[in-house]
Write a protein that holds these residues in place. Sequence first.
Motif, PDB file in Angstrom:
ATOM      1  N   GLU A 103       0.841  -1.190   0.000  1.00 16.49           N
ATOM      2  CA  GLU A 103       0.000   0.000   0.000  1.00 16.49           C
ATOM      3  C   GLU A 103       0.884   1.250   0.000  1.00 16.49           C
ATOM      4  O   GLU A 103       1.835   1.317   0.750  1.00 16.49           O
ATOM      5  N   PHE A 104       0.534   2.232  -0.839  1.00  9.87           N
ATOM      6  CA  PHE A 104       1.353   3.453  -0.861  1.00  9.87           C
ATOM      7  C   PHE A 104       0.567   4.708  -0.503  1.00  9.87           C
ATOM      8  O   PHE A 104       1.011   5.815  -0.767  1.00  9.87           O
ATOM      9  N   LEU A 105      -0.621   4.530   0.080  1.00 11.49           N
ATOM     10  CA  LEU A 105      -1.433   5.718   0.369  1.00 11.49           C
ATOM     11  C   LEU A 105      -0.884   6.470   1.575  1.00 11.49           C
ATOM     12  O   LEU A 105      -0.293   5.890   2.479  1.00 11.49           O
ATOM     13  N   SER A 106      -1.106   7.787   1.577  1.00 12.59           N
ATOM     14  CA  SER A 106      -0.753   8.615   2.734  1.00 12.59           C
ATOM     15  C   SER A 106      -2.033   9.031   3.438  1.00 12.59           C
ATOM     16  O   SER A 106      -3.047   9.300   2.774  1.00 12.59           O
ATOM     17  N   LYS A 149       7.906  -1.782  -0.749  1.00 13.16           N
ATOM     18  CA  LYS A 149       7.238  -1.007   0.308  1.00 13.16           C
ATOM     19  C   LYS A 149       8.243  -0.429   1.307  1.00 13.16           C
ATOM     20  O   LYS A 149       8.263   0.764   1.603  1.00 13.16           O
ATOM     21  N   ASN A 201       9.318   3.626   1.692  1.00 13.79           N
ATOM     22  CA  ASN A 201       9.104   4.383   2.932  1.00 13.79           C
ATOM     23  C   ASN A 201      10.428   4.804   3.563  1.00 13.79           C
ATOM     24  O   ASN A 201      10.574   5.930   4.037  1.00 13.79           O
ATOM     25  N   LEU A 206      11.999   7.727   1.728  1.00 11.50           N
ATOM     26  CA  LEU A 206      11.353   9.010   2.050  1.00 11.50           C
ATOM     27  C   LEU A 206      11.784   9.492   3.443  1.00 11.50           C
ATOM     28  O   LEU A 206      12.030  10.682   3.650  1.00 11.50           O
ATOM     29  N   PHE A 257       8.986  16.010  -0.249  1.00 11.15           N
ATOM     30  CA  PHE A 257       9.672  15.442   0.922  1.00 11.15           C
ATOM     31  C   PHE A 257      11.026  16.100   1.200  1.00 11.15           C
ATOM     32  O   PHE A 257      11.965  15.468   1.626  1.00 11.15           O
ATOM     33  N   LEU A 258      11.049  17.404   0.946  1.00 10.96           N
ATOM     34  CA  LEU A 258      12.247  18.168   1.276  1.00 10.96           C
ATOM     35  C   LEU A 258      11.889  19.271   2.269  1.00 10.96           C
ATOM     36  O   LEU A 258      12.542  20.297   2.323  1.00 10.96           O
ATOM     37  N   TYR A 272       9.914  13.239  11.227  1.00 10.72           N
ATOM     38  CA  TYR A 272       8.735  12.501  10.768  1.00 10.72           C
ATOM     39  C   TYR A 272       8.107  11.713  11.908  1.00 10.72           C
ATOM     40  O   TYR A 272       8.786  11.283  12.831  1.00 10.72           O
ATOM     41  N   GLY A 273       6.774  11.543  11.817  1.00 14.25           N
ATOM     42  CA  GLY A 273       6.054  10.704  12.780  1.00 14.25           C
ATOM     43  C   GLY A 273       5.116   9.797  12.012  1.00 14.25           C
ATOM     44  O   GLY A 273       5.365   9.479  10.848  1.00 14.25           O
ATOM     45  N   CYS A 295       3.939   4.810  10.060  1.00 16.10           N
ATOM     46  CA  CYS A 295       4.663   4.079   9.024  1.00 16.10           C
ATOM     47  C   CYS A 295       6.169   4.295   9.037  1.00 16.10           C
ATOM     48  O   CYS A 295       6.929   3.343   9.227  1.00 16.10           O
ATOM     49  N   LYS A 305       0.767  14.943  11.397  1.00 17.54           N
ATOM     50  CA  LYS A 305       0.818  15.848  10.237  1.00 17.54           C
ATOM     51  C   LYS A 305      -0.581  16.425  10.053  1.00 17.54           C
ATOM     52  O   LYS A 305      -1.549  15.884  10.616  1.00 17.54           O
ATOM     53  N   ARG A 360       7.719  23.719  12.212  1.00 16.86           N
ATOM     54  CA  ARG A 360       7.277  23.427  10.836  1.00 16.86           C
ATOM     55  C   ARG A 360       7.459  24.599   9.885  1.00 16.86           C
ATOM     56  O   ARG A 360       6.859  24.627   8.812  1.00 16.86           O
TER      57      ARG A 360
HETATM   58  C1  UGA Z   1       3.667   7.305   4.481  1.00 22.08           C
HETATM   59  C2  UGA Z   1       4.050   7.277   2.989  1.00 22.08           C
HETATM   60  O1  UGA Z   1       4.177   8.616   2.507  1.00 22.08           O
HETATM   61  C3  UGA Z   1       3.015   6.507   2.160  1.00 22.08           C
HETATM   62  O2  UGA Z   1       3.442   6.418   0.819  1.00 22.08           O
HETATM   63  C4  UGA Z   1       2.854   5.104   2.751  1.00 22.08           C
HETATM   64  O3  UGA Z   1       1.859   4.353   2.053  1.00 22.08           O
HETATM   65  C5  UGA Z   1       2.445   5.227   4.210  1.00 22.08           C
HETATM   66  O4  UGA Z   1       3.459   5.962   4.925  1.00 22.08           O
HETATM   67  C6  UGA Z   1       2.299   3.828   4.767  1.00 22.08           C
HETATM   68  O5  UGA Z   1       3.295   3.112   4.852  1.00 22.08           O
HETATM   69  O6  UGA Z   1       1.166   3.397   5.043  1.00 22.08           O
HETATM   70  P1  UGA Z   1       2.011   8.795   5.994  1.00 22.08           P
HETATM   71  O7  UGA Z   1       2.637   8.114   7.164  1.00 22.08           O
HETATM   72  O8  UGA Z   1       0.535   8.903   5.919  1.00 22.08           O
HETATM   73  O9  UGA Z   1       2.472   8.065   4.614  1.00 22.08           O
HETATM   74  O10 UGA Z   1       2.570  10.286   5.998  1.00 22.08           O
HETATM   75  P2  UGA Z   1       3.560  11.200   5.131  1.00 22.08           P
HETATM   76  O11 UGA Z   1       2.794  12.206   4.404  1.00 22.08           O
HETATM   77  O12 UGA Z   1       4.505  10.370   4.347  1.00 22.08           O
HETATM   78  O13 UGA Z   1       4.351  11.945   6.297  1.00 22.08           O
HETATM   79  C7  UGA Z   1       5.108  11.238   7.267  1.00 22.08           C
HETATM   80  C8  UGA Z   1       5.828  12.177   8.180  1.00 22.08           C
HETATM   81  O14 UGA Z   1       6.874  12.852   7.494  1.00 22.08           O
HETATM   82  C9  UGA Z   1       4.959  13.285   8.784  1.00 22.08           C
HETATM   83  O15 UGA Z   1       5.251  13.396  10.167  1.00 22.08           O
HETATM   84  C10 UGA Z   1       5.370  14.547   8.048  1.00 22.08           C
HETATM   85  O16 UGA Z   1       5.221  15.709   8.829  1.00 22.08           O
HETATM   86  C11 UGA Z   1       6.829  14.248   7.778  1.00 22.08           C
HETATM   87  N1  UGA Z   1       7.362  14.979   6.601  1.00 22.08           N
HETATM   88  C12 UGA Z   1       6.890  14.721   5.349  1.00 22.08           C
HETATM   89  C13 UGA Z   1       8.377  15.925   6.773  1.00 22.08           C
HETATM   90  O17 UGA Z   1       8.831  16.173   7.913  1.00 22.08           O
HETATM   91  N2  UGA Z   1       8.868  16.571   5.684  1.00 22.08           N
HETATM   92  C14 UGA Z   1       8.417  16.325   4.428  1.00 22.08           C
HETATM   93  O18 UGA Z   1       8.943  16.955   3.466  1.00 22.08           O
HETATM   94  C15 UGA Z   1       7.398  15.383   4.252  1.00 22.08           C
END
Ligand code: UGA
Length: 431
Positions: free
Chosen positions: A147-150, A205, A209, A212, A250-251, A257-258, A261, A321, A411
């Motif tokens: 799964e790749f959904l956010s 997968k 992740n 990223l 993702f920059l 990150y939290g 996943c 987030k 942030r």
């Molecule tokens: C992440 C992946 O992006 C999805 O592709 C994957 O399917 C999912 O995990 C999973 O394994 O189920 P998600 O955890 O919903 O999705 O959230 P993200 O949008 O990826 O953000 C993760 C964390 O990274 C957040 O805390 C966000 O604030 C942080 N982040 C993101 C940053 O600090 N900087 C960025 O540039 C992007």
Amino acid sequence: MKIAVAGTGYAGLVTAVCLAKIGHTVTCVDVDKEKINMLKKLKCPIYEDGLEELMVQCKNDIFYTTEYAEAYKNCNVIFIGVGTPEKEDGSANLEYVYKVCDEIKSCSRSDKVIVVKSTVPIGTNKKLELYMNNNSKYKFHFVSNPEFLSQGTAVRDTLNASRIVVGTNDNYSRKIMEELYRPLTKSPYNVPYLSMNRESAEMVKYASNDFLALKISYINEIANICEKTGANIDDVALSMGYDDRIGKKFLKAGMGYGGSCFPKDTKALYYLAKNLGYELKTVSSAIEVNLYQKQKLINKAKEDFGSLENKKVAVLGLSFKPGTDDLRESPAIDNVNMLLDYGAVVNVYDPISIDKFKKIYKNKINYYHNIDDTIKDCDFVFIITEWKEIVEYDLNKYKDLMNTAVVYDGRNCYNLDEVLEAGIKYYSIGR
Ligand code: UGA
């Protein structure tokens, strides 16, 4: 096709509703009666943009039940979307996946294709297939379909996915999966469909992740050097992103990150590699940098104030987030814990996850439903989540309402010139 989906968390429920949307008949199974009752009333148990609307739109093709036997008996494709939480040593806990498999085996009266959506360590599909086919009258074909959904954009991420990755080990399940996903690979969706062996699909997968997570930790480290050199990370990251090989996404530097996943999947792959005799140094550095990053605001506040004892602090944003009420591994939890340890008085605000936060901290902190009341008479503010209402907040109010207008922004929500003009003492990440 008639499909059953085990687990109605993010992965399971969104998959189920989207499969119904593309023409399949889907039954969702979950042990949680309360959740199933909500779903039957077409109420979505998770905060996810557009999901409830889609549930209503597809209501004739999607059913919800706690009776797994009924659901599994009548279909030949079963998706598993249950959680694989982190164990104490960092490895993935597969208890729930095995439980669903046992249930499927106990009630099967025909061969089944079992599609594993849950994030599982490389080699798990093979192990599950051996486990299920041992002494079985029927054949169980295991397919890896990560799964790749956010969270927050889950429906869009599924219907307009960047790719569908399917790992199979036999022609029968390969054909079934192609047929199942055909509507998504055609217009108007046109999602690329990538077929491979199961180990590769499982690896895609984790590799995605963890990449990223690495990208975030990398930009956070660059931000930390920017702070020491006078460079501005926003300008640096923006300019880096113009290079297609790097990409703009993702920059965003911040306080780490939290979520459910990245923290879990980085540790799981590190653990898996270690067991194979390989130390995954890049991933272990990403984890280490992230732990350091989560403490940046508190370290700066201690540097500025000395003792935080009895300081009145406003924490703005609690979920990991924006766009979700999920608190798992949110930097808000680490920071509120540290603030309480240092004897600070903590006020918190979040547009949607306040009630969830209350369940954790009960009467240890103060809860508010708007920013004005949260920051009133405070000594300093921590910004943890870049919710729109926080980003668009009138900067003059910090000076008007606070005891001392000191803002630690994890942030990078505000323009540096504007905070200066508003007379705020402001610390952000890498600027
Ligand atoms: C992440 C992946 O992006 C999805 O592709 C994957 O399917 C999912 O995990 C999973 O394994 O189920 P998600 O955890 O919903 O999705 O959230 P993200 O949008 O990826 O953000 C993760 C964390 O990274 C957040 O805390 C966000 O604030 C942080 N982040 C993101 C940053 O600090 N900087 C960025 O540039 C992007």
